[in-house]
Design a protein around this motif. Structure first.
Motif, PDB file in Angstrom:
ATOM      1  N   ALA A 339     -15.341  -9.307  -0.563  1.00  0.00           N
ATOM      2  CA  ALA A 339     -14.391  -9.929   0.347  1.00  0.00           C
ATOM      3  C   ALA A 339     -13.466  -8.874   0.919  1.00  0.00           C
ATOM      4  O   ALA A 339     -13.052  -7.939   0.216  1.00  0.00           O
ATOM      5  N   SER A 340     -13.141  -9.019   2.195  1.00  0.00           N
ATOM      6  CA  SER A 340     -12.222  -8.113   2.875  1.00  0.00           C
ATOM      7  C   SER A 340     -11.177  -8.944   3.613  1.00  0.00           C
ATOM      8  O   SER A 340     -11.524  -9.945   4.259  1.00  0.00           O
ATOM      9  N   GLU A 341      -9.928  -8.531   3.524  1.00  0.00           N
ATOM     10  CA  GLU A 341      -8.826  -9.311   4.093  1.00  0.00           C
ATOM     11  C   GLU A 341      -7.872  -8.400   4.858  1.00  0.00           C
ATOM     12  O   GLU A 341      -7.445  -7.362   4.336  1.00  0.00           O
ATOM     13  N   GLU A 342      -7.553  -8.792   6.069  1.00  0.00           N
ATOM     14  CA  GLU A 342      -6.618  -8.040   6.902  1.00  0.00           C
ATOM     15  C   GLU A 342      -5.216  -8.618   6.722  1.00  0.00           C
ATOM     16  O   GLU A 342      -4.949  -9.767   7.092  1.00  0.00           O
ATOM     17  N   ASN A 343      -4.328  -7.838   6.139  1.00  0.00           N
ATOM     18  CA  ASN A 343      -2.960  -8.276   5.875  1.00  0.00           C
ATOM     19  C   ASN A 343      -2.046  -7.747   6.967  1.00  0.00           C
ATOM     20  O   ASN A 343      -1.602  -6.599   6.941  1.00  0.00           O
ATOM     21  N   LEU A 344      -1.755  -8.603   7.969  1.00  0.00           N
ATOM     22  CA  LEU A 344      -0.959  -8.169   9.109  1.00  0.00           C
ATOM     23  C   LEU A 344       0.491  -7.904   8.724  1.00  0.00           C
ATOM     24  O   LEU A 344       1.127  -6.972   9.228  1.00  0.00           O
ATOM     25  N   ARG A 345       1.036  -8.722   7.821  1.00  0.00           N
ATOM     26  CA  ARG A 345       2.445  -8.555   7.433  1.00  0.00           C
ATOM     27  C   ARG A 345       2.661  -7.246   6.687  1.00  0.00           C
ATOM     28  O   ARG A 345       3.669  -6.568   6.877  1.00  0.00           O
ATOM     29  N   GLY A 346       1.709  -6.910   5.837  1.00  0.00           N
ATOM     30  CA  GLY A 346       1.856  -5.676   5.072  1.00  0.00           C
ATOM     31  C   GLY A 346       1.266  -4.471   5.756  1.00  0.00           C
ATOM     32  O   GLY A 346       1.368  -3.348   5.242  1.00  0.00           O
ATOM     33  N   GLY A 347       0.634  -4.688   6.905  1.00  0.00           N
ATOM     34  CA  GLY A 347       0.032  -3.576   7.626  1.00  0.00           C
ATOM     35  C   GLY A 347      -1.054  -2.873   6.848  1.00  0.00           C
ATOM     36  O   GLY A 347      -1.196  -1.646   6.926  1.00  0.00           O
ATOM     37  N   ARG A 348      -1.847  -3.640   6.112  1.00  0.00           N
ATOM     38  CA  ARG A 348      -2.877  -3.002   5.295  1.00  0.00           C
ATOM     39  C   ARG A 348      -4.128  -3.883   5.266  1.00  0.00           C
ATOM     40  O   ARG A 348      -4.126  -5.027   5.732  1.00  0.00           O
ATOM     41  N   LYS A 349      -5.172  -3.336   4.698  1.00  0.00           N
ATOM     42  CA  LYS A 349      -6.429  -4.041   4.526  1.00  0.00           C
ATOM     43  C   LYS A 349      -6.795  -4.022   3.044  1.00  0.00           C
ATOM     44  O   LYS A 349      -6.782  -2.964   2.403  1.00  0.00           O
ATOM     45  N   ASP A 350      -7.084  -5.195   2.497  1.00  0.00           N
ATOM     46  CA  ASP A 350      -7.441  -5.316   1.084  1.00  0.00           C
ATOM     47  C   ASP A 350      -8.885  -5.771   0.957  1.00  0.00           C
ATOM     48  O   ASP A 350      -9.366  -6.588   1.749  1.00  0.00           O
ATOM     49  N   ASP A 351      -9.553  -5.253  -0.037  1.00  0.00           N
ATOM     50  CA  ASP A 351     -10.892  -5.763  -0.319  1.00  0.00           C
ATOM     51  C   ASP A 351     -11.109  -5.856  -1.819  1.00  0.00           C
ATOM     52  O   ASP A 351     -10.392  -5.237  -2.613  1.00  0.00           O
ATOM     53  N   THR A 352     -12.071  -6.663  -2.191  1.00  0.00           N
ATOM     54  CA  THR A 352     -12.394  -6.828  -3.605  1.00  0.00           C
ATOM     55  C   THR A 352     -13.877  -7.151  -3.731  1.00  0.00           C
ATOM     56  O   THR A 352     -14.477  -7.716  -2.817  1.00  0.00           O
TER      57      THR A 352
END
Length: 363
Positions: A339-352
């Motif tokens: 899974a990949s998630e674009e975090n606009l508020r934190g200005g980052r991209k998370d994946d797991t």
């Protein structure tokens, strides 16, 4: 004369004694034993409880799973940290008891599931995972929410859209509930369920879930709508399955979720989760999956799901699995998820990512 009389007396006494002796050793016939009889009224595996007209089925499984997971967070292309990583061992034992009998009001059913999961090197405590009572179409008890897996309806409408064991994101939860299920001609089915809203002592209004669909040889179409009374919001699911001609057991699924706002039936984002506010709660999602039955022993599936969060973040999830059945009632499953998630508020991209190797003995 006296000798003949004496011999006659002895003979008479001997006959009387023999008669008494014979009477003394007579053993009463044993009561007939009622052996367990097969009950085929409700399908394979049922048998009559001796002395009753109630049919009982015991089934379940024992499985051992080796899992692993990991992930990372990136900001501006820079590695910012990682999620908890490592092996995870889990062993589960599950026992289902299903008792049924016919009455003038329809089938009377009682179902109970006992289950335990050992996740470390210690004994696991057994507990009641599910318990249901059903008479005809009316049912009460504790099981999966009807928005996830509606009770007493065809399996096509149960759990998520993806064919994997995890099933993608599908608001998984179990609830106390009261409902009515209908299965009619031509594969039509439906149910209406009142579910405990987990706010006991804060009002009398339950949550409401409705399900309707059709299941036939070509596949099926179904829809679900759930209203969260406490939040004043609702969620909707629409899905379809197409059974591929010429490939028995192979099928294609497509589905869509929508939530009007934050509520118990809305989906969580696949990485951040925590859908208690708009941050982490999915507004809408689309999913698709394909299962291919290679032969009697092998099958494989792959699927994906896309998410749009209320606060604007986007994410996607990919899952796949390969299943091997070397002998009857024994399954080896290799399954993975990313899974990949674009975090606009934190200005980052998370994946797991996560994966599992599972060995299951069904009975």
């Amino acid at each position: 004369m006296n000798l003949r009389l004496s011999l006659a007396s002895v003979a008479a006494l001997t006959s009387v004694n023999a008669a008494f002796a014979a009477d003394a050793i007579v053993i009463a016939e044993p009561e007939p034993v009622e052996y367990v009889r097969v009950c085929d009224a409700f399908g394979a595996g049922f048998f009559y409880i001796p002395g009753t007209e109630t049919c009982l089925k015991l089934d379940g499984y024992v499985r051992m799973q080796i899992g692993a997971r990991g992930g990372a967070s990136y900001s501006g292309g820079t590695y910012a940290g990682d999620y908890a990583e490592g092996w995870r061992f889990t062993t589960r034992a599950r026992l289902n008891l299903d008792a049924r009998s016919e009455t003038e009001l329809g089938t009377l059913r009682g179902f109970m599931r006992i289950q335990a999961d050992a996740t470390n090197n210690a004994d696991a405590a057994y507990g009641m995972d599910q318990a249901m009572v059903q008479l005809g179409g009316f049912y009460v008890g504790y099981t999966e929410s009807a928005f996830v897996a509606p009770w007493a309806l065809p399996g096509i409408a149960r759990f998520g859209i993806l064919h994997t064991d995890d099933g993608g994101q599908h608001a998984s939860q179990q609830r106390q509930q009261i409902g009515y299920a209908y299965t009619g001609p031509n594969g039509l089915f439906g149910s209406i369920t009142l579910e405990n809203d987990q706010n006991e002592g804060k009002g009398y209004m339950p949550d409401v879930v409705g399900v309707a669909g059709i299941s036939q040889g070509w596949g099926g179409v179904w829809g679900k709508v759930a209203y969260d009374e406490s939040a004043g919001e609702y969620a909707v699911l629409g899905a379809a399955q197409y059974n591929v001609p010429g490939f028995a057991g192979s099928s294609l699924r497509l589905g869509m979720f929508y939530a009007s706002g934050v509520n118990m039936y809305a989906l969580d984002m696949p990485v951040s989760g925590g859908g208690s506010s708009e941050a982490g709660t999915v507004e809408w999602s689309v999913a698709g999956s394909y299962l291919h039955k290679i032969n009697a022993q092998w099958s494989a599936t792959v699927g994906g799901q896309y998410f749009k969060e209320f606060s604007g973040d986007k994410a996607y999830l990919v899952q796949g699995a390969v299943v091997w059945l070397p002998v009857t009632n024994f399954e080896v499953r290799l399954e993975g998820s990313y899974a990949s998630e674009e975090n606009l508020r934190g200005g980052r991209k998370d994946d797991t990512w996560s994966g599992l190797l599972r060995f299951t003995r069904y009975f």
